[in-house]
Scaffold this motif. Structure first.
Motif, PDB file in Angstrom:
ATOM      1  N   VAL A 188       0.901  -1.293  -0.075  1.00  0.00           N
ATOM      2  CA  VAL A 188       0.048   0.198   0.003  1.00  0.00           C
ATOM      3  C   VAL A 188       0.898   1.283  -0.115  1.00  0.00           C
ATOM      4  O   VAL A 188       0.707   2.164  -0.891  1.00  0.00           O
ATOM      5  CB  VAL A 188      -0.902  -0.010   1.328  1.00  0.00           C
ATOM      6  CG1 VAL A 188      -1.904   1.256   1.031  1.00  0.00           C
ATOM      7  CG2 VAL A 188      -1.806  -1.169   1.247  1.00  0.00           C
ATOM      8  N   ALA A 189       2.023   1.169   1.033  1.00  0.00           N
ATOM      9  CA  ALA A 189       2.744   2.470   0.969  1.00  0.00           C
ATOM     10  C   ALA A 189       3.633   2.756  -0.030  1.00  0.00           C
ATOM     11  O   ALA A 189       4.762   3.386   0.050  1.00  0.00           O
ATOM     12  CB  ALA A 189       3.245   2.428   2.186  1.00  0.00           C
TER      13      ALA A 189
ATOM     14  N   ILE B  13      -4.421  -1.540  -4.991  1.00  0.00           N
ATOM     15  CA  ILE B  13      -3.225  -2.139  -4.512  1.00  0.00           C
ATOM     16  C   ILE B  13      -2.879  -3.344  -5.086  1.00  0.00           C
ATOM     17  O   ILE B  13      -3.381  -4.338  -5.451  1.00  0.00           O
ATOM     18  CB  ILE B  13      -3.463  -2.372  -2.841  1.00  0.00           C
ATOM     19  CG1 ILE B  13      -4.075  -1.194  -2.374  1.00  0.00           C
ATOM     20  CG2 ILE B  13      -2.512  -2.813  -2.408  1.00  0.00           C
ATOM     21  CD1 ILE B  13      -4.683  -1.283  -1.003  1.00  0.00           C
ATOM     22  N   ALA B  14      -1.420  -3.139  -5.596  1.00  0.00           N
ATOM     23  CA  ALA B  14      -0.919  -4.462  -6.237  1.00  0.00           C
ATOM     24  C   ALA B  14      -1.792  -4.679  -7.588  1.00  0.00           C
ATOM     25  O   ALA B  14      -1.642  -5.898  -7.617  1.00  0.00           O
ATOM     26  CB  ALA B  14      -0.472  -5.465  -5.384  1.00  0.00           C
TER      27      ALA B  14
ATOM     28  N   ALA C  23       3.136   5.874  -2.227  1.00  0.00           N
ATOM     29  CA  ALA C  23       3.303   7.232  -1.297  1.00  0.00           C
ATOM     30  C   ALA C  23       2.871   6.909   0.328  1.00  0.00           C
ATOM     31  O   ALA C  23       2.040   5.790   0.376  1.00  0.00           O
ATOM     32  CB  ALA C  23       2.343   8.252  -1.842  1.00  0.00           C
ATOM     33  N   PRO C  24       3.320   7.515   1.063  1.00  0.00           N
ATOM     34  CA  PRO C  24       3.025   7.201   2.479  1.00  0.00           C
ATOM     35  C   PRO C  24       1.693   7.291   2.807  1.00  0.00           C
ATOM     36  O   PRO C  24       0.769   8.135   2.260  1.00  0.00           O
ATOM     37  CB  PRO C  24       3.780   8.166   3.525  1.00  0.00           C
ATOM     38  CG  PRO C  24       4.259   9.197   2.402  1.00  0.00           C
ATOM     39  CD  PRO C  24       4.223   8.610   1.032  1.00  0.00           C
ATOM     40  N   VAL C  25       1.132   6.355   3.611  1.00  0.00           N
ATOM     41  CA  VAL C  25      -0.367   6.557   4.341  1.00  0.00           C
ATOM     42  C   VAL C  25      -0.290   7.160   5.647  1.00  0.00           C
ATOM     43  O   VAL C  25       0.242   6.763   6.539  1.00  0.00           O
ATOM     44  CB  VAL C  25      -0.814   5.139   4.485  1.00  0.00           C
ATOM     45  CG1 VAL C  25      -2.232   5.052   4.911  1.00  0.00           C
ATOM     46  CG2 VAL C  25      -0.674   4.202   3.399  1.00  0.00           C
TER      47      VAL C  25
ATOM     48  N   GLU D 289      -7.329   4.368   1.452  1.00  0.00           N
ATOM     49  CA  GLU D 289      -6.292   5.257   1.102  1.00  0.00           C
ATOM     50  C   GLU D 289      -5.880   5.108  -0.335  1.00  0.00           C
ATOM     51  O   GLU D 289      -5.388   6.165  -1.116  1.00  0.00           O
ATOM     52  CB  GLU D 289      -4.942   4.952   1.775  1.00  0.00           C
ATOM     53  CG  GLU D 289      -5.027   4.895   3.320  1.00  0.00           C
ATOM     54  CD  GLU D 289      -5.115   6.049   3.855  1.00  0.00           C
ATOM     55  OE1 GLU D 289      -4.641   7.081   3.282  1.00  0.00           O
ATOM     56  OE2 GLU D 289      -5.771   6.322   5.031  1.00  0.00           O
ATOM     57  N   ARG D 290      -6.227   4.045  -1.000  1.00  0.00           N
ATOM     58  CA  ARG D 290      -5.900   3.784  -2.234  1.00  0.00           C
ATOM     59  C   ARG D 290      -7.084   3.087  -3.198  1.00  0.00           C
ATOM     60  O   ARG D 290      -7.862   2.468  -2.523  1.00  0.00           O
ATOM     61  CB  ARG D 290      -4.794   2.715  -2.675  1.00  0.00           C
ATOM     62  CG  ARG D 290      -3.478   3.050  -1.779  1.00  0.00           C
ATOM     63  CD  ARG D 290      -2.562   4.087  -2.663  1.00  0.00           C
ATOM     64  NE  ARG D 290      -1.568   4.332  -2.048  1.00  0.00           N
ATOM     65  CZ  ARG D 290      -1.319   5.301  -0.953  1.00  0.00           C
ATOM     66  NH1 ARG D 290      -2.252   5.990  -0.868  1.00  0.00           N
ATOM     67  NH2 ARG D 290      -0.171   5.457  -0.453  1.00  0.00           N
TER      68      ARG D 290
ATOM     69  N   ALA E 234      -7.041  -0.063   4.089  1.00  0.00           N
ATOM     70  CA  ALA E 234      -6.127   0.162   3.145  1.00  0.00           C
ATOM     71  C   ALA E 234      -6.632   1.012   2.085  1.00  0.00           C
ATOM     72  O   ALA E 234      -6.090   1.809   1.190  1.00  0.00           O
ATOM     73  CB  ALA E 234      -5.425  -1.078   2.702  1.00  0.00           C
TER      74      ALA E 234
END
Lengths: 334, 267, 262
Positions: free
Chosen positions: B48-49, C54-55, B52-54, C50-51, C47
């Motif tokens: 996830v990071a 992911i992957a 960019a940082p979380v 935030e995004r 998770a």
């Protein structure tokens, strides 16, 4: 002198769930459950003097283990008074716990993957025994039980008999004066059984310890317990000397005779009840008071080489006692 | 049971329990391998990071966080619930009750005696963590580390007392271990084991603040990764010990009622 | 064959009877199943808060992996674990002999000895996760996608079972493997996430050594029509190979056990 153990009108009742067989019945019991009351102990009274060895007998489920658990404070009585060594067991005071020990042949306290010596050491700490007294007790128990190097092998590597010996030692490190032994010889071979018996007697004599023993092996009881208490279905059905019990239930002697020729069974009629004949031997059962008269007649009439007189085996006495009490109970039910 | 006796018996109990822990070292290593969840979570959060940082968490911070989680979990976990369940069902509890020492003290002693084994795993992991993230990520104030020690003790107590409380249920229920499963599922979500609590939306975070789970794991981790100043850390540890007292009361009640039932029905 | 079907029926019936005795287990197992699904859901939600991806996986897609995981976990804990834990216990207590003297295949007997029917609640949870996942994605799966996924699911069960047989076979060589159950469960936990989050050596391990990727990520990809035919064929071949190897090792272990105990 005050009795060491006194039990008066002890009752212990449980409520258990009835589980009927089958899927439908199981589904039904998800919703509704039947309970019934089981009277494991149903009014027992007896007392034991200091230093006495008492055998506790009865068929499976008679209430023997329940009574022992009440005496050691693990179970609270439903009703009745129990005193052990001046204590009320259910309070489980430290002083009481240091006075007693409970050995169960089917359960163990030894740590499985460590040598027994570690369990001894742990008990030393728990019972707060001084190092010198601990060493003295261990030396004594080891020599009686011939523990030798057993104590330094991991418990899991010991045979059943070796484990039981160490189990006994672990249970006696604090020199308890009251011993509750629940089937201590279960599953052991004959010679190990007699070793354990001899040890228990030795401990009892050395320390004047009081002991109550339950066992399925009548030899244990015959060898150790001058007095027996018989319970059946939670009730006391006999309390007294072992000898008296045998003569009361089976007031007959067993007379075994060996002749110098093969026995002709028909020739023995009139000499009491013929239990068995085999080759040159015959076993008779005769009433106590006629025993000597019958033996004299037999010695006159037959060429007898060897003669033994015994009481009926305890197993038979017990099974007769239990079947009598069952018959009596069934009569009472109808 | 007198406290004096217990204290006197303690050194022997600790020594023998330590020998027992040593005898089970192979099982212990397998158990250590089963607590690798933080490392798997580290993989997830690193992914996830990666761009960019979380929040304040970059890859380095996540590494520090999850390695700390691993260490704290190693040192503070408790198996009292399973042990008590086993012992009640197999009659070992009777043996314990016949000894002149309170069983709960002997359970606690057995937990403490296993600590050296756990350090054997935790210390190398701490060294790795230091090497990977650098000492600058750690708080430099010694007072913070003092508070951290208190938070570790509190975290262990929360775990142990919960274990005892649930373990006492096995006097009543056969499936008390399942209750522990439920606790564990909640623990996973609300303790900071799977993700730092601060990443939760603030509404949920407020709820989590009033649950014991965070204080069982997340708090020491947060303190050792520098999330608090002195006052903040003290305030959180005070709340933690509030939970300790609460659980102490609960465990005592559970033990008393459990034993009462045991004495009525037997094991 | 019919005899084995009857045997299976008898064993399942016994387990069912046992399960019915513990009525609270139904409620508790259901709750645990939902809770564990949620424990996986929460970090995913955090998770993906935030995004967007992911992957290479969006939230909805990652949920498909979680759905397969929940289903397989139910099968592992309800049908595979209980009986095989029983084998370990048999070996430890030396009662495996009773199984070996029965006139039926020993692997079949020990693998069907015990079920925990309440674990079926996991299937309900998994279904809920799938429905939610496809609502997030916005469209349902294709027919061929579902077919491929079901085939992969069958291979996943086979793989899981074979892995377990291999683990349990270790019990014949190492004395204490009770804890292997927990180890197995812990490793299996990694299958909740799409395998692409793992990098380097870990990815290789989870694809080939402990093929977690084949169990949950591949079926999820199949539902998304992202799995190529060669990969599908490879997965099936791999699973069969694994099962054959497990059977072989089991027979070897039994042989060793019987020759050692006589």
């Amino acid at each position: 002198m005050l009795p060491m153990i006194s039990v008066s009108d002890l009752h212990k009742h449980y409520r258990v769930h009835n589980r009927p067989p089958g899927v439908m019945a199981a589904l039904k019991s998800l919703v509704h459950r039947d309970y019934k009351e089981v009277r494991a102990v149903d009014g027992i009274t007896f007392s034991v003097e200091p230093g006495e060895r008492v055998g506790f007998l009865g068929p499976n489920g008679a209430g023997k283990t329940t009574t022992l658990k009440v005496l050691s404070g693990l179970l609270h009585p439903t009703r009745g008074q129990v005193r052990v060594g001046g204590f009320t067991p259910k309070d489980r005071r430290d002083a009481f716990l240091s006075t007693i020990t409970l050995v169960m042949g089917q359960k163990q306290q030894l740590m499985w993957d460590l040598p027994p010596s570690e369990t001894f050491e742990l008990n030393r700490g728990i019972y707060d025994i001084s190092r010198s007294r601990f060493n003295e007790t261990i030396a004594e128990l080891s020599s009686w039980l011939e523990l030798g190097s057993l104590v330094s092998k991991p418990t899991r590597q010991l045979s059943l008999g070796e484990r039981m010996k160490c189990e006994l030692a672990a249970a006696l490190i604090h020199r308890p004066s009251v011993l509750f032994l629940d089937e201590p010889t279960i599953g052991l071979d004959v010679s190990m059984q007699s070793t354990i018996r001899a040890f228990i007697k030795q401990y009892n004599e050395r320390y004047g310890a009081t002991l109550i023993l339950t066992s399925h092996y009548m030899d244990d009881v015959t060898a150790l317990c001058p007095r027996v208490v018989v319970v059946d279905r939670g009730k006391l059905s006999y309390d007294g000397g072992l000898e008296e019990l045998v003569t009361r239930i089976r007031p007959e002697k067993r007379v075994m005779l060996r002749l110098d020729r093969d026995v002709d069974a028909s020739a023995w009629e009139g000499f009491g009840k013929v239990v068995s004949t085999e080759g040159r031997s015959v076993v008779l059962q005769v009433p106590n008071e006629q025993a000597s008269a019958i033996i004299t007649r037999a010695l006159d009439a037959f060429p007898v080489e060897d003669l033994t007189i015994e009481n009926a085996p305890l197993e038979e006495v017990m099974s007769e006692l239990f079947s009598r009490s069952r018959a009596a109970a069934e009569e009472g039910d109808t | 049971m007198s406290l004096r006796n217990t204290v006197r018996a303690m050194p022997v109990i600790l020594k023998v329990s330590f020998s027992e822990a040593l005898a089970y070292r192979a099982e212990f290593m397998i158990w250590v391998l089963t607590t690798t969840m933080p490392l798997i979570m580290l993989a997830l959060w690193s992914a996830v990071a990666s761009e960019a940082p979380v929040g304040r968490f970059g890859q380095t911070q996540f590494t520090a966080y999850f390695l700390s989680t691993f260490i704290v979990r190693q040192l503070t976990s408790s198996w009292a619930a399973w042990q008590m369940n086993y012992e009640v069902r197999h009659g070992v509890m009777s043996m314990r009750l016949l000894k002149p020492i309170h069983p709960l003290w002997s359970y606690a002693a057995e937990h403490w005696a296993a600590l050296p084994m756990r350090l054997v795993v935790a210390i190398p992991m701490a060294a790795i963590a230091l090497a990977v993230v650098g000492a600058r990520q750690l708080p430099s104030d010694p007072a913070i580390w003092g508070i951290w020690c208190a938070s570790m003790a509190g975290a262990w107590l929360i775990g142990f007392l919960t274990g005892v409380t649930v373990g006492c249920l096995s006097f009543h229920l056969e499936s008390s271990v399942k209750v522990m499963d439920v606790w564990f599922a909640l623990f996973f979500m609300a303790s900071g084991y799977l993700f730092p609590i601060v990443l939760l939306p603030s509404a949920i975070r407020h709820v989590v603040d009033w649950l014991p789970f965070r204080y069982q794991l997340g708090l020491p981790v947060e303190i050792m990764t520098g999330a608090y100043d002195r006052a903040g850390a003290l305030w959180m540890v005070a709340r933690q010990w509030g939970f300790v007292l609460l659980l102490l009361g609960l465990a005592t009640i559970a033990w008393r009622t459990g034993i009462k039932r045991f004495e009525a029905y037997g094991g | 064959m019919l005899r084995y079907a009857t045997l299976l029926y008898v064993q399942i019936r016994a387990s069912l009877l046992l399960a019915l005795q513990y009525r609270w287990d139904f409620v508790i197992d259901g709750a645990i199943s939902v809770l564990w699904a949620v424990t996986a859901l929460v970090p995913l939600t955090v998770a993906f808060g935030e995004r967007a991806s992911i992957a290479g996986w969006t939230f909805g897609e990652a949920l498909l992996v979680l759905g397969w995981f929940t289903l397989l976990q139910g099968i592992l804990e309800g049908a595979i674990n209980p009986s095989l834990v029983g084998v370990v216990e048999h070996i430890r207590r030396g009662t495996l002999d009773f199984v070996l003297i029965k006139p039926a295949d020993s692997q079949f007997l020990v693998s069907t000895a015990r079920f925990l029917p309440w674990r079926a609640t996991n299937a309900v949870t998994a279904a809920a996760v799938f429905v939610y996942a496809f609502r997030r994605i916005g469209h349902g799966p294709s027919i061929q996608g579902v077919a491929a996924a079901l085939v992969l699911f069958a291979t996943a069960v086979l793989l899981l079972y074979s892995l377990w047989i291999l683990t349990v076979s270790a019990a014949f060589y190492v004395v204490k493997v009770d804890n292997l159950t927990y180890l197995f469960g812990a490793v299996f936990d990694a299958a909740r996430w799409p395998s692409s989050i793992f990098k380097g050596a870990l990815r290789l391990v989870f694809t080939f050594v402990i093929p977690l990727a084949l169990m949950t990520t591949f079926p999820a990809q199949a539902l998304l029509d992202r799995l190529s035919l060669p990969t599908l064929a490879g997965a099936i071949a791999g699973a069969l190979l694994f099962a054959g190897a497990a059977r072989f090792v089991w027979l070897q272990s039994i042989r060793k056990y019987t020759s050692a105990s006589s």
